[in-house]
Design an enzyme around this catalytic site. Structure first.
Site, PDB file in Angstrom:
ATOM      1  N   GLY A   1      -4.403  -4.473  -4.426  1.00 31.16           N
ATOM      2  CA  GLY A   1      -5.358  -3.452  -4.845  1.00 31.16           C
ATOM      3  C   GLY A   1      -4.595  -2.182  -5.130  1.00 31.16           C
ATOM      4  O   GLY A   1      -4.103  -1.528  -4.220  1.00 31.16           O
ATOM      5  N   HIS A   2      -4.426  -1.851  -6.407  1.00 28.36           N
ATOM      6  CA  HIS A   2      -3.686  -0.643  -6.775  1.00 28.36           C
ATOM      7  C   HIS A   2      -4.676   0.449  -7.142  1.00 28.36           C
ATOM      8  O   HIS A   2      -5.535   0.250  -7.994  1.00 28.36           O
ATOM      9  CB  HIS A   2      -2.758  -0.915  -7.958  1.00 28.36           C
ATOM     10  CG  HIS A   2      -1.630  -1.848  -7.625  1.00 28.36           C
ATOM     11  ND1 HIS A   2      -1.046  -1.898  -6.382  1.00 28.36           N
ATOM     12  CD2 HIS A   2      -0.975  -2.753  -8.369  1.00 28.36           C
ATOM     13  CE1 HIS A   2      -0.088  -2.791  -6.393  1.00 28.36           C
ATOM     14  NE2 HIS A   2      -0.035  -3.336  -7.575  1.00 28.36           N
TER      15      HIS A   2
ATOM     16  N   LYS B   1       1.957   2.087  -5.140  1.00 27.23           N
ATOM     17  CA  LYS B   1       2.607   1.559  -6.356  1.00 27.23           C
ATOM     18  C   LYS B   1       1.765   1.860  -7.592  1.00 27.23           C
ATOM     19  O   LYS B   1       2.289   2.215  -8.637  1.00 27.23           O
ATOM     20  CB  LYS B   1       2.812   0.040  -6.235  1.00 27.23           C
ATOM     21  CG  LYS B   1       3.797  -0.353  -5.156  1.00 27.23           C
ATOM     22  CD  LYS B   1       3.993  -1.849  -5.073  1.00 27.23           C
ATOM     23  CE  LYS B   1       2.838  -2.590  -4.444  1.00 27.23           C
ATOM     24  NZ  LYS B   1       2.544  -2.248  -3.048  1.00 27.23           N
TER      25      LYS B   1
ATOM     26  N   GLN C   1       2.795  -6.910  -4.162  1.00 26.72           N
ATOM     27  CA  GLN C   1       2.871  -6.693  -2.709  1.00 26.72           C
ATOM     28  C   GLN C   1       4.245  -6.153  -2.304  1.00 26.72           C
ATOM     29  O   GLN C   1       5.184  -6.214  -3.091  1.00 26.72           O
ATOM     30  CB  GLN C   1       2.594  -7.997  -1.942  1.00 26.72           C
ATOM     31  CG  GLN C   1       1.123  -8.304  -1.754  1.00 26.72           C
ATOM     32  CD  GLN C   1       0.550  -9.138  -2.876  1.00 26.72           C
ATOM     33  OE1 GLN C   1       1.265  -9.852  -3.539  1.00 26.72           O
ATOM     34  NE2 GLN C   1      -0.747  -9.035  -3.080  1.00 26.72           N
TER      35      GLN C   1
ATOM     36  N   ASP D   1       0.819  -1.220   0.000  1.00 24.98           N
ATOM     37  CA  ASP D   1       0.000   0.000   0.000  1.00 24.98           C
ATOM     38  C   ASP D   1       0.850   1.266   0.000  1.00 24.98           C
ATOM     39  O   ASP D   1       0.478   2.290   0.570  1.00 24.98           O
ATOM     40  CB  ASP D   1      -0.966   0.011   1.207  1.00 24.98           C
ATOM     41  CG  ASP D   1      -1.787  -1.256   1.261  1.00 24.98           C
ATOM     42  OD1 ASP D   1      -2.356  -1.607   0.221  1.00 24.98           O
ATOM     43  OD2 ASP D   1      -1.837  -1.895   2.332  1.00 24.98           O
TER      44      ASP D   1
HETATM   45  P1  GDP Z   1      -0.611   0.276  -3.732  1.00 19.38           P
HETATM   46  O1  GDP Z   1      -1.265  -1.007  -3.379  1.00 19.38           O
HETATM   47  O2  GDP Z   1       0.831   0.276  -3.396  1.00 19.38           O
HETATM   48  O3  GDP Z   1      -0.891   0.714  -5.142  1.00 19.38           O
HETATM   49  O4  GDP Z   1      -1.227   1.393  -2.822  1.00 19.38           O
HETATM   50  P2  GDP Z   1      -2.781   1.717  -2.614  1.00 19.38           P
HETATM   51  O5  GDP Z   1      -3.366   2.048  -3.904  1.00 19.38           O
HETATM   52  O6  GDP Z   1      -3.432   0.658  -1.818  1.00 19.38           O
HETATM   53  O7  GDP Z   1      -2.684   2.939  -1.616  1.00 19.38           O
HETATM   54  C1  GDP Z   1      -2.205   4.108  -1.960  1.00 19.38           C
HETATM   55  C2  GDP Z   1      -3.264   5.145  -1.711  1.00 19.38           C
HETATM   56  O8  GDP Z   1      -2.625   6.361  -1.567  1.00 19.38           O
HETATM   57  C3  GDP Z   1      -4.239   5.313  -2.853  1.00 19.38           C
HETATM   58  O9  GDP Z   1      -5.479   5.716  -2.365  1.00 19.38           O
HETATM   59  C4  GDP Z   1      -3.600   6.401  -3.673  1.00 19.38           C
HETATM   60  O10 GDP Z   1      -4.527   7.146  -4.442  1.00 19.38           O
HETATM   61  C5  GDP Z   1      -3.014   7.255  -2.604  1.00 19.38           C
HETATM   62  N1  GDP Z   1      -1.786   7.980  -2.954  1.00 19.38           N
HETATM   63  C6  GDP Z   1      -0.759   7.564  -3.756  1.00 19.38           C
HETATM   64  N2  GDP Z   1       0.233   8.475  -3.723  1.00 19.38           N
HETATM   65  C7  GDP Z   1      -0.152   9.467  -2.887  1.00 19.38           C
HETATM   66  C8  GDP Z   1       0.478  10.651  -2.402  1.00 19.38           C
HETATM   67  O11 GDP Z   1       1.601  10.993  -2.720  1.00 19.38           O
HETATM   68  N3  GDP Z   1      -0.266  11.403  -1.510  1.00 19.38           N
HETATM   69  C9  GDP Z   1      -1.518  11.071  -1.112  1.00 19.38           C
HETATM   70  N4  GDP Z   1      -2.169  11.858  -0.262  1.00 19.38           N
HETATM   71  N5  GDP Z   1      -2.109   9.943  -1.544  1.00 19.38           N
HETATM   72  C10 GDP Z   1      -1.440   9.154  -2.400  1.00 19.38           C
END
Ligand code: GDP
Length: 441
Positions: A59-60, A35, A238, A32
């Site tokens: 879940g991206h 990515k 992950q 999370d």
């Molecule tokens: P992933 O599984 O690594 O893709 O991460 P997730 O999608 O589960 O979680 C990342 C969350 O943070 C999502 O809701 C993104 O829209 C949000 N997000 C990503 N980069 C940033 C950032 O730089 N700042 C903020 N506030 N939110 C971000």
């Protein structure tokens, strides 16, 4: 027949194009990290995005034309019209859910053709049986690992036990029937489950026809693209600390999440990888059980969780939140050979009086530890030793150069980079693809 020029043959088959450009993108914490957004950003000028491990437990989240989209199985480059996306041998696929996700992106005008989406015939299939086994294990265990109960672990387990169902066999009705027959013979509960969950099995079987046209020798196609000098992005699902071998076992996922896992999944020689980028947040979150030395169970933790919307994109589960763990991050840098690090979600830290980074652990019996211990029991007993930095209250500008960071944020980023031994070249400032500061801009 022309005599084969062995040297030429060798070069053609294993040689790198002069302009080989293969990047692996690794989640540098427990997942999370954001990515999805960064794959979407980095994929913009690429040709091919490959998901190399995991299943629909990932879940991206990305924003496409201002709209929030959560992808579970399709690579996060799918929205770029020029891109090809691939799911390689190391992933596990839930067929009905993948078909549903394909419908979802088609509704958003993504033109999905077999030329644009390659499904590896070698990847393994998550069946209703695997989901059943996962649910049973997790609910019977007193010390549950905190899996998503999506059948991921049992599917990888059957793969290792050589009793799994591969995508290529799944889309072949006769091979699929043989697998079901064999499972009925060896697993006493399999036959009764087939009867009980007839609807789930019917949906499972129905998805085969929809996926069949996309199934191919994805790995061979990927290697050909690499040899042709295409820009290829390999996407982990992950975080690196959830790696089956190098993570906080047993509180890990069932596959190899790191940069080495990408090579193994695709059958791509490690020397083809030119760049490894890690995505970390300016703080840490963790979903499910497992040691988490910097976890904050106080108002600051609650504030970061609320402001950062730290709820699982797949399960909706609240994420545990804590300060940046420099020791764990340095370990991830070392294990994956990260040359570049993104410190994401820095905007969430704005407004705190002070921010912290863990630089060592203190164990009641072993004393001061400067490396991530291999034992989850040892890590669970550790207290974090922190370096504390003054916070900042000025909003971080959304885009531009990292020089625009408030001086306190700049000092925090510089200290994290120096401690971990990787260059922090990008900083996340918001969820949108343009919400980022870059070192050299
Ligand atoms: P992933 O599984 O690594 O893709 O991460 P997730 O999608 O589960 O979680 C990342 C969350 O943070 C999502 O809701 C993104 O829209 C949000 N997000 C990503 N980069 C940033 C950032 O730089 N700042 C903020 N506030 N939110 C971000």
């Amino acid at each position: 027949m022309e005599p084969r020029d062995d040297n030429h043959f060798r070069q053609e088959r294993i040689g790198m194009a002069a302009s080989t450009q293969v990047t692996v993108l690794v989640g540098a914490q427990w997942g999370d990290e954001g990515k999805g957004k960064w794959i979407d950003v980095l994929a913009a000028d690429g040709d091919l995005v490959v998901r190399y491990q995991g299943g629909n437990n990932a879940g991206h989240t990305l924003y496409v034309a201002g709209q929030k989209v959560v992808l579970h199985q399709l690579p996060s480059g799918i929205f770029h019209p020029r891109q090809t996306s691939a799911l390689a041998a190391g992933v596990v696929i839930n067929p009905a859910q993948l078909v549903a996700e394909m419908h979802k992106v088609r509704d958003q005008d993504v033109h999905l053709t077999p030329a644009r989406l390659w499904l590896s015939g070698r990847a393994h299939v998550i069946t209703p049986w695997h989901i059943h086994v996962d649910e049973q294990r997790e609910s019977r265990s007193k010390s549950a690992i905190g899996t998503t109960k999506r059948g991921i672990g049992p599917t990888y387990g059957d793969k290792a036990a050589r009793s799994g169902l591969r995508v290529g066999d799944y889309v072949d009705a006769a091979a699929r029937a043989r697998w079901i027959q064999r499972m009925t013979e060896v697993e006493p509960e399999f036959g009764p489950l087939l009867q009980r969950s007839a609807t789930a099995w019917a949906a499972f079987e129905a998805a085969a026809n929809a996926l069949q046209p996309f199934v191919c020798d994805a790995e061979s196609l990927i290697r050909t693209a690499v040899r042709a000098g295409k820009k290829v992005l390999l996407e982990g699902a992950q975080g690196a600390l959830l790696d089956l071998d190098h993570g906080t076992y047993p509180f890990v996922t069932s596959s190899s999440t790191g940069a080495g896992g990408a090579c193994q999944s695709i059958g791509l020689p490690p020397r083809h990888i030119n760049r490894v980028i890690g995505i970390a947040k300016g703080y840490v979150t963790r979903v499910g059980s497992g040691p988490f030395p910097t976890e904050l169970q106080d108002d600051i933790g609650a504030l970061l969780a609320a402001k950062g919307q730290e709820f699982g994109a797949t399960t909706g589960r609240p994420r545990r939140v804590g300060w940046l763990d420099g020791v764990a991050l340095r370990y991830v840098v070392e294990v994956n050979g990260l040359d570049t690090l993104v410190l994401n979600k820095m905007d969430i830290l704005t407004g705190l009086a002070e921010v912290k980074m863990c630089t060592a652990y203190r164990h009641p019996r072993l004393g001061l530890l400067t490396e991530l211990p291999w034992s989850s029991d040892v890590l669970s007993a550790c207290e974090p030793v922190y370096q504390t930095f003054p916070g900042w209250s000025t909003e971080i500008p959304k885009s531009g150069s990292m020089d625009l960071l408030p001086p306190e944020a700049k000092a925090f980023v510089a200290a994290a980079a120096a401690f971990c031994g990787a260059e922090i070249a990008m900083v996340g400032t918001g969820p949108g693809p343009g919400d980022a500061l870059y070192k050299n801009r």
